[in-house]
Design an enzyme around this catalytic site. Sequence first.
Site, PDB file in Angstrom:
ATOM      1  CG  PHE A   1      -1.843   1.248   1.172  1.00 45.01           C
ATOM      2  CD1 PHE A   1      -3.002   1.236   0.411  1.00 45.01           C
ATOM      3  CD2 PHE A   1      -1.502   2.415   1.849  1.00 45.01           C
ATOM      4  CE1 PHE A   1      -3.817   2.358   0.329  1.00 45.01           C
ATOM      5  CE2 PHE A   1      -2.325   3.537   1.778  1.00 45.01           C
ATOM      6  CZ  PHE A   1      -3.484   3.505   1.013  1.00 45.01           C
TER       7      PHE A   1
ATOM      8  CG  ASP B   1       5.568   3.835   1.802  1.00 42.46           C
ATOM      9  OD1 ASP B   1       5.581   4.503   2.856  1.00 42.46           O
ATOM     10  OD2 ASP B   1       4.549   3.697   1.089  1.00 42.46           O
TER      11      ASP B   1
ATOM     12  CE  LYS C   1      -1.031   6.092   7.537  1.00 43.13           C
ATOM     13  NZ  LYS C   1      -0.700   5.474   6.252  1.00 43.13           N
TER      14      LYS C   1
HETATM   15  C1  LIG Z   1      -0.877   5.650   4.869  1.00 49.47           C
HETATM   16  C2  LIG Z   1       0.180   5.201   3.952  1.00 49.47           C
HETATM   17  C3  LIG Z   1       0.403   5.847   2.720  1.00 49.47           C
HETATM   18  C4  LIG Z   1      -0.476   6.976   2.229  1.00 49.47           C
HETATM   19  O1  LIG Z   1      -0.421   8.090   3.059  1.00 49.47           O
HETATM   20  P1  LIG Z   1      -1.585   9.215   2.953  1.00 49.47           P
HETATM   21  O2  LIG Z   1      -1.112  10.281   3.875  1.00 49.47           O
HETATM   22  O3  LIG Z   1      -2.855   8.549   3.359  1.00 49.47           O
HETATM   23  O4  LIG Z   1      -1.611   9.660   1.544  1.00 49.47           O
HETATM   24  C5  LIG Z   1       1.446   5.417   1.947  1.00 49.47           C
HETATM   25  N1  LIG Z   1       2.226   4.394   2.327  1.00 49.47           N
HETATM   26  C6  LIG Z   1       2.042   3.750   3.490  1.00 49.47           C
HETATM   27  C7  LIG Z   1       2.959   2.634   3.877  1.00 49.47           C
HETATM   28  C8  LIG Z   1       1.002   4.120   4.338  1.00 49.47           C
HETATM   29  O5  LIG Z   1       0.803   3.468   5.481  1.00 49.47           O
END
Ligand SMILES: *Cc1c(COP(=O)(O)O)cnc(C)c1O
Length: 423
Positions: free
Chosen positions: A163, A248, A277
């Site tokens: 994700f 990420d 986050k």
């Molecule tokens: C939440 C998340 C995203 C997306 O972040 P948003 O601020 O919702 O756009 C991308 N990568 C990971 C691993 C996430 O947990």
Amino acid sequence: MSKHTAAVDPAATPVAELVETTGHAGSEWLSRYSSSLMGVFGAPQRVLVRGAGCLVWDADGKEYLDLLGGIAVNALGHAHPFVTSVISSQLATLGHVSNFFTSPTQVALAEKLLELAQAPAGSKVFFSNSGTEANEAAFKLARRNTGTGDTRRTKIIALEGAFHGRTMGALALTAKEAYRTPFEPLPGGVVHIPFGDVEALKAAVDETVAAVFLEPIQGEAGVRPLPPGYLKAARELTARTGALLILDEVQTGIGRTGKWLASEDAGIMPDAVTLAKGLGGGFPIGALLTFGEQTSSLLSAGQHGTTFGGNPVATAAALATLHALESQHVLANVAAVGEHLRSALAAIPGVTEVRGEGLLIGFDLDADVAPGVVQAGLDAGFIVNSPGPRTIRLAPPLILTTAQADTFLAAFPAILQTAKDAS
Ligand SMILES: *Cc1c(COP(=O)(O)O)cnc(C)c1O
């Protein structure tokens, strides 16, 4: 009365002059919500009106222990006094300037993040407002990679279960069909390979690959850590073939696992890391960190940009968050309370597997009752999340105490039983 009682009475703030935040039942807000808000999120579980530390209160006055932290966002809990005062004072001094200008907090935050990541000379930062935007920037970075030759590479490797966000580029990196299919065609060139399989990675990474995108722990897939040695193998393969290794750490970064970056222990230096986050302690901000001079110069003047990204308030919020995490030794708390939660959860009948690191915890149940557990948890005063039919995720504020964790552990067997009885 809890010792975390909010210092602020919502009814006494200037916001109350604009909207009556108290005196309306949750059910009334929910019906107004459904007639005015787009239905992409489903019905909200509760209407929350204030928070303090690890606690939040809903419009009907009910108190909850927040074990989700706005999905790994509220690193210092709600209404942290220092973060709150830094945000308010920065906004009252200089709130926004555009990227035709810079401001001291922006520069200081970039320097601080590079220091925490132990970045080598020549490393740089690009600020965004969210995780998906940080990954969009990383995607564009990858599109500029020519490896050792001078032909741009377009192929990107990501993992099944990944994700990376909801905007079109990040969505192309995201694996879940239900998120992708309604919006095709997505930007091309992304190949998803089986999760955690070094042989599959070896077979996929060659001289045509621009970048490999990895989450050290897949949060949305139910808190699934990469197997030991995988990041190291990925580093060796990408270094050999001239592909970028992009991590990420939007969910796993900023102390969530008890370390500044979850990838720290792997003993590798990636080419880039994305953050968001927890970075702003609840204020929206994201970042792309690029390591070393070569990767950091792939995007040149004019090739990327943002109006809001890196504005004085967001960068002040992140500076305040990092300062509080450091000065209050919060990462040691994350490791200790996380360990306590994981070992105690593993001993609860009906819990079949516990995963994660620090305060990013996923655990599986012996029945498909996770959504019911979320509901029963709310009724019992606990906020948790179900990323899958039999998986529960916890990503509480990093300041969660052992005593607070224990209230959840004591209540969980009855919550699980209630969910089973209702199914
Ligand atoms: C939440 C998340 C995203 C997306 O972040 P948003 O601020 O919702 O756009 C991308 N990568 C990971 C691993 C996430 O947990």
